[in-house]
Design a protein around this motif. Structure first.
Motif, short mmCIF file in Angstrom:
data_model
loop_
_atom_site.label_atom_id
_atom_site.label_comp_id
_atom_site.label_asym_id
_atom_site.label_seq_id
_atom_site.Cartn_x
_atom_site.Cartn_y
_atom_site.Cartn_z
N GLU A 1 -6.28 3.18 -1.81
CA GLU A 1 -7.40 3.52 -0.94
C GLU A 1 -8.18 2.26 -0.54
O GLU A 1 -8.59 2.11 0.61
N ALA B 1 1.70 6.72 -6.92
CA ALA B 1 0.65 7.67 -7.28
C ALA B 1 1.13 9.11 -7.13
O ALA B 1 0.91 9.95 -8.02
N LYS B 2 1.83 9.40 -6.04
CA LYS B 2 2.36 10.75 -5.84
C LYS B 2 3.40 11.11 -6.90
O LYS B 2 3.41 12.22 -7.43
N ARG C 1 1.57 11.70 -10.32
CA ARG C 1 0.87 12.99 -10.35
C ARG C 1 1.86 14.15 -10.52
O ARG C 1 1.66 15.05 -11.35
N GLN D 1 2.28 1.79 -3.42
CA GLN D 1 1.27 2.29 -4.35
C GLN D 1 1.03 3.78 -4.16
O GLN D 1 0.90 4.52 -5.14
N TYR D 2 0.96 4.23 -2.91
CA TYR D 2 0.79 5.66 -2.66
C TYR D 2 1.98 6.45 -3.19
O TYR D 2 1.82 7.54 -3.76
N THR E 1 0.83 -1.21 0.00
CA THR E 1 0.00 0.00 0.00
C THR E 1 0.86 1.25 0.00
O THR E 1 0.59 2.21 -0.74
N TYR F 1 -3.30 3.67 -9.07
CA TYR F 1 -2.69 3.35 -7.79
C TYR F 1 -3.38 4.03 -6.62
O TYR F 1 -3.40 3.49 -5.51
N GLU F 2 -3.92 5.21 -6.85
CA GLU F 2 -4.69 5.86 -5.78
C GLU F 2 -5.90 5.02 -5.41
O GLU F 2 -6.21 4.83 -4.23
N ALA G 1 -1.33 7.15 -11.85
CA ALA G 1 -1.61 7.72 -10.53
C ALA G 1 -3.04 7.42 -10.10
O ALA G 1 -3.29 7.05 -8.94
N GLU G 2 -3.99 7.55 -11.01
CA GLU G 2 -5.39 7.26 -10.69
C GLU G 2 -5.57 5.80 -10.30
O GLU G 2 -6.28 5.47 -9.34
#
Length: 206
Positions: free
Chosen positions: A167, A75-76, A79, A71-72, A68, A162-163, A159-160
């Motif tokens: 989550e 995503a960061k 973006r 993945q965050y 997790t 992995y977000e 990013a979308e």
């Protein structure tokens, strides 16, 4: 006998008091330094870049939670890289700033050598593979974006994705953590209750 003993325990003026590990000085002599040490580690120790990097590496290796966190971070990075690249910043500069924004010191350290390679004109996907910091999905999407000239669009899609994944995993982890904590509290309360009952009835029998 059992009913009388229970009544004695719940009377306001009862001489009997419940005891638990958290009401003894010995427990707090051990716990207090640990709590203070944990507080200082978070507030002071993690300010050291090397300690922070090792801590972030440990977080990434934790079962379940590590994925997790990765993945965050992806995503960061996606973006930030997409926004900076679309704004017209040089690709090597965009990559460096996106690495700073990923939120994980260990992954950032893995990405940083790519900065000089991109500055020398290396391909983006090839450089990302060399860092070892990126998942296959990120590499595939990055390669597609680089080939088609839509790198920023593809990174935003990454990013979308992995977000959403992160989550979902965060909610699942939160539920599991709550259940584990509830079970631990139940076990502790049961231990305290049984221990006191055994001591109480043992004293009465004697």
């Amino acid at each position: 006998l059992g009913a009388n003993m229970l009544i004695q325990m719940i009377r306001p003026d009862s001489p009997v008091s419940l005891r638990s590990p958290l009401t003894t000085w010995g427990t707090w002599i051990v716990l207090l330094p640990l709590l203070i040490g944990g507080f200082l580690f978070v507030r002071v120790g993690l300010q050291n870049p090397q300690i922070k990097e090792n801590w972030d590496l440990l977080v990434l290796r934790l079962p379940g939670f590590g994925k997790t966190a990765h993945q965050y971070a992806m995503a960061k990075f996606g973006r930030a890289f997409a926004a900076l690249y679309k704004a017209g910043l040089p690709i090597h500069r965009s990559f460096k700033l996106a690495a700073d924004a990923c939120g994980n010191q260990h992954l950032r350290a893995q990405m940083y050598p790519a900065f000089s390679r991109l500055e020398e004109g290396a391909a983006v996907t090839e450089t990302m593979v060399a860092t070892g910091a990126f998942n296959p999905i990120v590499l595939d999407m990055g390669s597609t974006g680089e080939t088609t000239g839509n790198l920023d669009f593809m990174l935003n899609k990454v990013a979308e994705f992995y977000e959403g994944e992160a989550e979902t995993r965060s909610v699942q982890t939160g539920i599991m953590f709550g259940v584990v904590v509830l079970l631990l509290v139940a076990v502790y309360c049961g231990f305290v209750y049984i221990t006191n009952l055994v001591g109480l009835f043992g004293g009465a029998i004697q």
